[in-house]
Write a protein that holds these residues in place. Structure first.
Motif, PDB file in Angstrom:
ATOM      1  N   LEU A 194       0.858  -1.263   0.029  1.00  0.00           N
ATOM      2  CA  LEU A 194      -0.068   0.020  -0.028  1.00  0.00           C
ATOM      3  C   LEU A 194       1.000   1.003  -0.021  1.00  0.00           C
ATOM      4  CD1 LEU A 194      -2.838   1.532   0.370  1.00  0.00           C
ATOM      5  CD2 LEU A 194      -2.608   1.210   2.701  1.00  0.00           C
ATOM      6  N   LEU A 195       0.906   2.100  -1.176  1.00  0.00           N
ATOM      7  CA  LEU A 195       1.750   2.847  -1.230  1.00  0.00           C
ATOM      8  C   LEU A 195       0.773   4.288  -1.228  1.00  0.00           C
ATOM      9  CD1 LEU A 195       4.389   4.591  -1.994  1.00  0.00           C
ATOM     10  CD2 LEU A 195       3.891   4.282  -4.458  1.00  0.00           C
ATOM     11  N   ASP A 196       1.001   5.182  -0.124  1.00  0.00           N
ATOM     12  CA  ASP A 196       0.224   6.345   0.055  1.00  0.00           C
ATOM     13  C   ASP A 196       1.210   7.618  -0.464  1.00  0.00           C
ATOM     14  OD1 ASP A 196      -1.498   8.677   0.966  1.00  0.00           O
ATOM     15  OD2 ASP A 196      -1.293   8.028   3.031  1.00  0.00           O
ATOM     16  N   LEU A 197       0.844   8.389  -1.658  1.00  0.00           N
ATOM     17  CA  LEU A 197       1.409   9.411  -2.122  1.00  0.00           C
ATOM     18  C   LEU A 197       1.058  10.708  -1.596  1.00  0.00           C
ATOM     19  CD1 LEU A 197       2.200   8.340  -5.745  1.00  0.00           C
ATOM     20  CD2 LEU A 197       3.647   8.283  -3.848  1.00  0.00           C
ATOM     21  N   HIS A 198      -0.046  10.758  -0.677  1.00  0.00           N
ATOM     22  CA  HIS A 198      -0.098  11.857   0.119  1.00  0.00           C
ATOM     23  C   HIS A 198       1.008  11.960   0.935  1.00  0.00           C
ATOM     24  CE1 HIS A 198      -4.235  10.597  -1.438  1.00  0.00           C
ATOM     25  NE2 HIS A 198      -4.584  11.951  -1.292  1.00  0.00           N
ATOM     26  N   LEU A 199       2.098  12.740   0.665  1.00  0.00           N
ATOM     27  CA  LEU A 199       3.106  12.842   1.540  1.00  0.00           C
ATOM     28  C   LEU A 199       3.011  13.855   2.585  1.00  0.00           C
ATOM     29  CD1 LEU A 199       5.939  12.895  -1.341  1.00  0.00           C
ATOM     30  CD2 LEU A 199       4.989  11.019  -0.305  1.00  0.00           C
ATOM     31  N   ALA A 204      -3.250   7.154   5.684  1.00  0.00           N
ATOM     32  CA  ALA A 204      -3.180   5.615   5.498  1.00  0.00           C
ATOM     33  C   ALA A 204      -2.444   5.064   6.743  1.00  0.00           C
ATOM     34  CB  ALA A 204      -2.635   5.309   4.162  1.00  0.00           C
ATOM     35  N   ALA A 205      -1.447   5.657   7.219  1.00  0.00           N
ATOM     36  CA  ALA A 205      -0.636   5.191   8.238  1.00  0.00           C
ATOM     37  C   ALA A 205      -1.370   5.364   9.764  1.00  0.00           C
ATOM     38  CB  ALA A 205       0.750   5.833   8.373  1.00  0.00           C
ATOM     39  N   MET A 206      -2.038   6.481   9.543  1.00  0.00           N
ATOM     40  CA  MET A 206      -3.015   6.569  10.900  1.00  0.00           C
ATOM     41  C   MET A 206      -4.084   5.895  10.991  1.00  0.00           C
ATOM     42  SD  MET A 206      -4.883  10.132  11.898  1.00  0.00           S
ATOM     43  CE  MET A 206      -5.897  10.418  10.667  1.00  0.00           C
ATOM     44  N   MET A 207      -4.791   5.304   9.832  1.00  0.00           N
ATOM     45  CA  MET A 207      -5.931   4.397   9.859  1.00  0.00           C
ATOM     46  C   MET A 207      -5.485   2.882  10.309  1.00  0.00           C
ATOM     47  SD  MET A 207      -7.993   5.207   6.263  1.00  0.00           S
ATOM     48  CE  MET A 207      -9.119   6.943   6.277  1.00  0.00           C
ATOM     49  N   LEU A 208      -4.119   2.688  10.040  1.00  0.00           N
ATOM     50  CA  LEU A 208      -3.576   1.478  10.233  1.00  0.00           C
ATOM     51  C   LEU A 208      -2.691   1.263  11.561  1.00  0.00           C
ATOM     52  CD1 LEU A 208      -2.422   0.429   6.520  1.00  0.00           C
ATOM     53  CD2 LEU A 208      -4.232  -0.535   7.826  1.00  0.00           C
ATOM     54  N   GLY A 209      -2.835   2.375  12.120  1.00  0.00           N
ATOM     55  CA  GLY A 209      -2.127   2.440  13.349  1.00  0.00           C
ATOM     56  C   GLY A 209      -0.529   2.393  13.176  1.00  0.00           C
ATOM     57  N   ALA A 210       0.067   2.874  11.951  1.00  0.00           N
ATOM     58  CA  ALA A 210       1.585   2.477  11.869  1.00  0.00           C
ATOM     59  C   ALA A 210       2.489   3.871  12.052  1.00  0.00           C
ATOM     60  CB  ALA A 210       1.466   1.724  10.581  1.00  0.00           C
ATOM     61  N   ARG A 211       3.566   3.469  12.267  1.00  0.00           N
ATOM     62  CA  ARG A 211       4.399   4.727  12.273  1.00  0.00           C
ATOM     63  C   ARG A 211       5.388   4.489  11.034  1.00  0.00           C
ATOM     64  NH1 ARG A 211       5.000   7.828  16.718  1.00  0.00           N
ATOM     65  NH2 ARG A 211       3.728   7.226  18.642  1.00  0.00           N
ATOM     66  N   VAL A 212       5.471   5.660  10.400  1.00  0.00           N
ATOM     67  CA  VAL A 212       6.259   5.540   9.137  1.00  0.00           C
ATOM     68  C   VAL A 212       7.772   6.475   9.297  1.00  0.00           C
ATOM     69  CG1 VAL A 212       4.576   5.003   7.675  1.00  0.00           C
ATOM     70  CG2 VAL A 212       4.968   7.469   7.893  1.00  0.00           C
ATOM     71  N   SER A 213       8.757   6.400   8.498  1.00  0.00           N
ATOM     72  CA  SER A 213       9.940   7.101   8.479  1.00  0.00           C
ATOM     73  C   SER A 213       9.779   8.126   7.312  1.00  0.00           C
ATOM     74  CB  SER A 213      11.211   6.075   8.226  1.00  0.00           C
ATOM     75  OG  SER A 213      10.919   5.588   7.151  1.00  0.00           O
ATOM     76  N   ALA A 247       4.478   8.456   4.022  1.00  0.00           N
ATOM     77  CA  ALA A 247       5.391   9.381   4.621  1.00  0.00           C
ATOM     78  C   ALA A 247       4.379  10.546   5.674  1.00  0.00           C
ATOM     79  CB  ALA A 247       6.120  10.313   3.648  1.00  0.00           C
ATOM     80  N   GLU A 248       4.909  11.209   6.302  1.00  0.00           N
ATOM     81  CA  GLU A 248       4.461  12.198   7.208  1.00  0.00           C
ATOM     82  C   GLU A 248       5.005  13.387   7.199  1.00  0.00           C
ATOM     83  OE1 GLU A 248       3.475  10.436  11.083  1.00  0.00           O
ATOM     84  OE2 GLU A 248       1.607   9.144  10.250  1.00  0.00           O
ATOM     85  N   GLU A 249       5.121  14.240   6.175  1.00  0.00           N
ATOM     86  CA  GLU A 249       6.196  15.272   5.818  1.00  0.00           C
ATOM     87  C   GLU A 249       5.348  16.393   6.355  1.00  0.00           C
ATOM     88  OE1 GLU A 249       9.222  15.077   5.184  1.00  0.00           O
ATOM     89  OE2 GLU A 249       9.084  12.953   4.600  1.00  0.00           O
ATOM     90  N   PRO A 250       5.995  17.549   7.082  1.00  0.00           N
ATOM     91  CA  PRO A 250       5.414  18.726   7.318  1.00  0.00           C
ATOM     92  C   PRO A 250       4.758  19.556   6.146  1.00  0.00           C
ATOM     93  CG  PRO A 250       7.769  18.930   7.257  1.00  0.00           C
ATOM     94  CD  PRO A 250       7.569  17.568   7.212  1.00  0.00           C
ATOM     95  N   PHE A 251       3.890  20.244   6.287  1.00  0.00           N
ATOM     96  CA  PHE A 251       3.050  20.954   5.433  1.00  0.00           C
ATOM     97  C   PHE A 251       4.111  21.964   4.693  1.00  0.00           C
ATOM     98  CE2 PHE A 251      -1.551  20.511   7.231  1.00  0.00           C
ATOM     99  CZ  PHE A 251      -1.632  19.285   6.727  1.00  0.00           C
ATOM    100  N   ASP A 279      -2.642   5.063  -3.155  1.00  0.00           N
ATOM    101  CA  ASP A 279      -3.441   5.874  -2.850  1.00  0.00           C
ATOM    102  C   ASP A 279      -2.984   7.211  -3.260  1.00  0.00           C
ATOM    103  OD1 ASP A 279      -5.368   7.550  -1.632  1.00  0.00           O
ATOM    104  OD2 ASP A 279      -4.581   7.317   0.363  1.00  0.00           O
ATOM    105  N   LEU A 280      -3.512   7.755  -4.275  1.00  0.00           N
ATOM    106  CA  LEU A 280      -3.040   9.069  -5.313  1.00  0.00           C
ATOM    107  C   LEU A 280      -3.822  10.371  -4.916  1.00  0.00           C
ATOM    108  CD1 LEU A 280      -0.924   9.208  -7.340  1.00  0.00           C
ATOM    109  CD2 LEU A 280      -2.854   8.750  -9.099  1.00  0.00           C
TER     110      LEU A 280
END
Length: 413
Positions: A194-199, A204-213, A247-251, A279-280
């Protein structure tokens, strides 16, 4: 001695029943004439060959219907026939050959899936291609498409297939669909990404309870660093064989990857995973358009309102223009929500019925998202609604009797 459906120009081709002096000119011949026995196959052919259907005709029937019709009609350039339910399909195809001109290209669909039967049709009878049911827009586009327009055929991609999911506008639930589709695909025991391109601001990570780098940003901005080992390190295990790349990049972050970097990332994913759900964001940037160009399947999610209908059609046209693959799958989310348009009005506005209709689940979906849980695991209506997409991707259907199958699992309560 029986005649054969031989390849164009073959010495074994049968003599047409009509005299050559009465053979029709090219101007009279249909580009494609199809005889299909059921609504589902007709819909798959129309969707899979949507950009190639100019001058095409689709009729209800089978190989015997085609034989009766072509006794008195010009032979099309390409003939697609259905052999489902025919006791002796080989004999029926030979009868068809006797009423066609030798240069016709024959495509066949049916219910038998044995390799030996496929070889008999394509090697001994000269059938150009055979697909067993259920047909999907994907296999129709990839297997029949290059034969309908060979010069425009796109090289077959090796490895896993890319499935692009996007919302016609913000807030329609595209990420929810992408997340739960990936979870359902994982139930097939395949390797799923599952590739979430909403950088920035992806959920997606929040919905799955995951921490990403920050690995995804690095892979997109510095593609030279991205290899199989790097991919393993940045992919987060969700469950079983499902991995999340997000990813969870700053705005305020300025991210500007190149299309080549995206293509390289997709190639790495295709080598490792059998399905890659992306997720595009919509509308896509120049580099995000590369995903649409390489997607095997594309899904447009929209809501039950006027703006959703308008943007769904605009998104569908844009995605069709970018991809030579099958037509986008239109998914109506939150059907029958309070204040939303009713399905008949949505069908009228679209000019067609949505491919998938997902009911409004106002309590279950938000609760699952807030808890970082799978919404589909506890919601049979959501699993049932997503099942047609899984069927389209895998080309499977529920089995008769007591045998287990993918769709029986998906629809189970």
């Amino acid at each position: 001695m029986t005649s054969h459906v031989a390849p164009p120009g073959s010495a074994a081709a049968p003599v047409p029943a009509r005299a050559s002096s009465t053979a029709p000119g090219d101007a009279e011949r249909a580009a494609l004439l199809a005889f299909l026995a059921d609504d589902e196959s007709e819909a798959a052919v129309q969707a899979g060959l949507a950009d190639m259907m100019a001058g095409a005709q689709i009729r209800r029937g089978n190989v015997r219907t085609a034989t009766r019709s072509l006794v008195s009609e010009p032979t099309p350039r390409i003939l697609l026939v259905d052999i489902s339910g025919i006791d002796d399909p080989i004999h029926a195809l030979n009868e068809l050959a006797a009423v066609c001109t030798p240069d016709v290209r024959v495509l066949v669909v049916g219910e038998r899936s044995e390799v030996s039967f496929y070889r008999e049709l394509t090697r001994e009878l000269g059938v150009a291609e055979y697909i067993f049911k259920p047909l999907t827009r994907g296999n129709v586009a990839s297997l029949f498409g290059p034969l309908v327009i060979p010069s425009g055929a796109k090289p077959v991609q090796r490895g896993g297939q890319v499935i692009a999911v996007c919302g016609a506008r913000g807030g329609v639930g595209a990420t929810t669909i992408a997340v739960n589709l990936a979870l359902q695909l994982e139930a097939t025991k395949g390797h799923i990404a599952l590739l979430d391109l909403h950088l920035r601001g992806g959920t997606a990570a929040m919905m799955l309870g995951a921490r990403v780098s920050n690995g995804l940003r690095v892979a997109l901005e510095e593609p030279d660093r991205a290899d199989a080992l790097f991919l393993d390190r940045m992919a987060v295990t969700i469950q079983g064989r499902l991995r999340l790349i997000a990813a969870e990049e700053p705005f305020e972050a300025q991210i500007d990857p190149s299309p080549e970097a995206v293509s390289q990332l997709l190639e790495l994913l295709r080598q490792r995973f059998s399905q890659i759900v992306v997720d595009l964001p919509m509308p896509p940037s120049s580099w995000e358009r590369q995903v649409l160009a390489e997607a095997r399947h594309s899904i447009v999610v929209f809501g039950p309102d006027l703006a959703g209908i308008r943007d769904a059609e605009a998104t569908r046209r844009m995605m069709t223009s970018m991809s030579s693959s099958s037509q986008p799958i239109l998914v109506l989310n939150r059907a029958s929500m309070p204040g939303g348009l009713k399905l008949p009005l949505i069908i009228e506005g679209l000019g067609r019925r949505p491919d998938v209709v997902i009911p409004d689940l106002p309590r279950h979906l938000p609760r699952a998202a807030n808890l970082g849980q799978s919404a589909g695991a506890g919601s049979a209506p959501l699993r049932k609604a997503l099942a047609p997409i899984t069927q389209e991707i895998f080309g499977v259907r529920a089995e008769a009797g007591g045998r287990s199958s993918l769709l029986r699992w998906l629809l189970a309560r």
